[in-house]
Design a protein around this motif. Structure first.
Motif, PDB file in Angstrom:
ATOM      1  N   ILE A  35       0.823  -1.212   0.000  1.00 30.06           N
ATOM      2  CA  ILE A  35       0.000   0.000   0.000  1.00 30.06           C
ATOM      3  C   ILE A  35       0.854   1.258   0.000  1.00 30.06           C
ATOM      4  O   ILE A  35       0.580   2.215  -0.721  1.00 30.06           O
ATOM      5  CB  ILE A  35      -0.955  -0.002   1.209  1.00 30.06           C
ATOM      6  N   THR A  36       1.902   1.257   0.820  1.00 30.28           N
ATOM      7  CA  THR A  36       2.704   2.471   1.000  1.00 30.28           C
ATOM      8  C   THR A  36       3.777   2.666  -0.071  1.00 30.28           C
ATOM      9  O   THR A  36       4.151   3.806  -0.375  1.00 30.28           O
ATOM     10  CB  THR A  36       3.373   2.462   2.386  1.00 30.28           C
ATOM     11  N   LYS A  37       4.284   1.563  -0.637  1.00 30.25           N
ATOM     12  CA  LYS A  37       5.415   1.683  -1.559  1.00 30.25           C
ATOM     13  C   LYS A  37       5.050   1.487  -3.026  1.00 30.25           C
ATOM     14  O   LYS A  37       5.678   2.084  -3.906  1.00 30.25           O
ATOM     15  CB  LYS A  37       6.493   0.661  -1.173  1.00 30.25           C
ATOM     16  N   PHE A  38       4.061   0.654  -3.313  1.00 30.16           N
ATOM     17  CA  PHE A  38       3.794   0.282  -4.701  1.00 30.16           C
ATOM     18  C   PHE A  38       2.505   0.890  -5.275  1.00 30.16           C
ATOM     19  O   PHE A  38       2.319   0.864  -6.486  1.00 30.16           O
ATOM     20  CB  PHE A  38       3.730  -1.252  -4.827  1.00 30.16           C
ATOM     21  N   VAL A  39       1.633   1.396  -4.425  1.00 30.99           N
ATOM     22  CA  VAL A  39       0.387   1.999  -4.910  1.00 30.99           C
ATOM     23  C   VAL A  39       0.501   3.515  -4.809  1.00 30.99           C
ATOM     24  O   VAL A  39       0.656   4.064  -3.710  1.00 30.99           O
ATOM     25  CB  VAL A  39      -0.829   1.503  -4.097  1.00 30.99           C
TER      26      VAL A  39
END
Length: 239
Positions: A35-39
């Motif tokens: 959620i925090t790094k890839f989206v």
């Protein structure tokens, strides 16, 4: 068919509670990283337009028929309006007025025009990485569209703004709570499957009940393990 022993099933999972907790925790961490790094979060802002009547004065006796006719005409024009809003005639000046560096086709893909069922309301939704810019683009598109309708295309004043777009700081493509619940659920399902498979391939005998269940005979005696004697034997072995 063997009956399912709920207590045995409970013990099976309870004995593996640490492994289950670790697997669930791993998937929760994976979900958080995803959620925090890839989206990349994007934000949506919406403005709504009303196809209103532009005849304030109606001939006596023809008010009702005139209103019904306008509603039918507006209903047919809704699909046309929807395509006009996403046309270059509207998007190009909106980009120029806001002085933003964005391609027309990219902007077009990030615009949704919905007609609310059984109404004469059109909702324009713009999605962008900047919540303030999304609201500005939606409002500017609505303003240019109304101006074109009044001065250039139809020369009628039957379109009005109902609600202006406002910045929404909540991402429209990310629901952290929902995503974390999904990853937690996946981790729980996989951990349960892991315990079940591990138990299926585990053929070791651990309890008296296991012996009786396998051989269908009662256990007559058991040999207790004396820890004191085992410790002494270990010391002797070292000497």
């Amino acid at each position: 068919m063997e009956e399912i022993d709920l207590m045995e099933l409970f013990r099976m999972f309870w004995n593996k509670k640490i492994q289950i907790a670790i697997i669930v925790l791993i998937f929760m961490i994976i979900g958080l990283i995803y959620i925090t790094k890839f989206v990349k979060p994007v934000y949506s802002a919406s403005t709504s337009l009303l196809l209103a009547s532009n005849n304030d004065k109606n001939i006596s006796g023809n008010i009702e028929s005139s209103t019904e006719m306008e509603i039918r005409v507006n209903s047919k024009l809704v699909s046309t309006y929807r395509e006009l809003i996403k046309s270059k005639r509207i998007l190009r000046p909106a980009i120029a007025n806001l002085n933003i560096d964005i391609n027309e086709e990219v902007l077009k893909r990030n615009i949704k025009v919905n007609v609310i069922n059984d109404t004469e309301l059109i909702e324009i939704t713009v999605t962008n990485a900047d919540p303030n810019l999304a609201a500005d683009i939606a409002n500017e598109i609505a303003r240019i569209f109304i101006k074109e309708m009044q001065e250039e295309l139809y020369k009628i004043e039957n379109v009005q703004v109902v609600d202006k777009a406002e910045p929404n700081n909540s991402p429209s493509n990310v629901n952290k709570k929902k995503s974390m619940l999904i990853f937690t659920g996946i981790g729980l399902i996989i951990s349960i499957g892991y315990v079940v498979v591990l138990n299926m391939f585990d053929t070791t005998i651990k309890t008296i009940e296991d012996v009786e269940k396998i051989y269908h005979k009662p256990v007559l005696a058991t040999i207790p393990i004396c820890e004191g004697n085992t410790k002494k034997s270990k010391k002797r072995g070292r000497k």
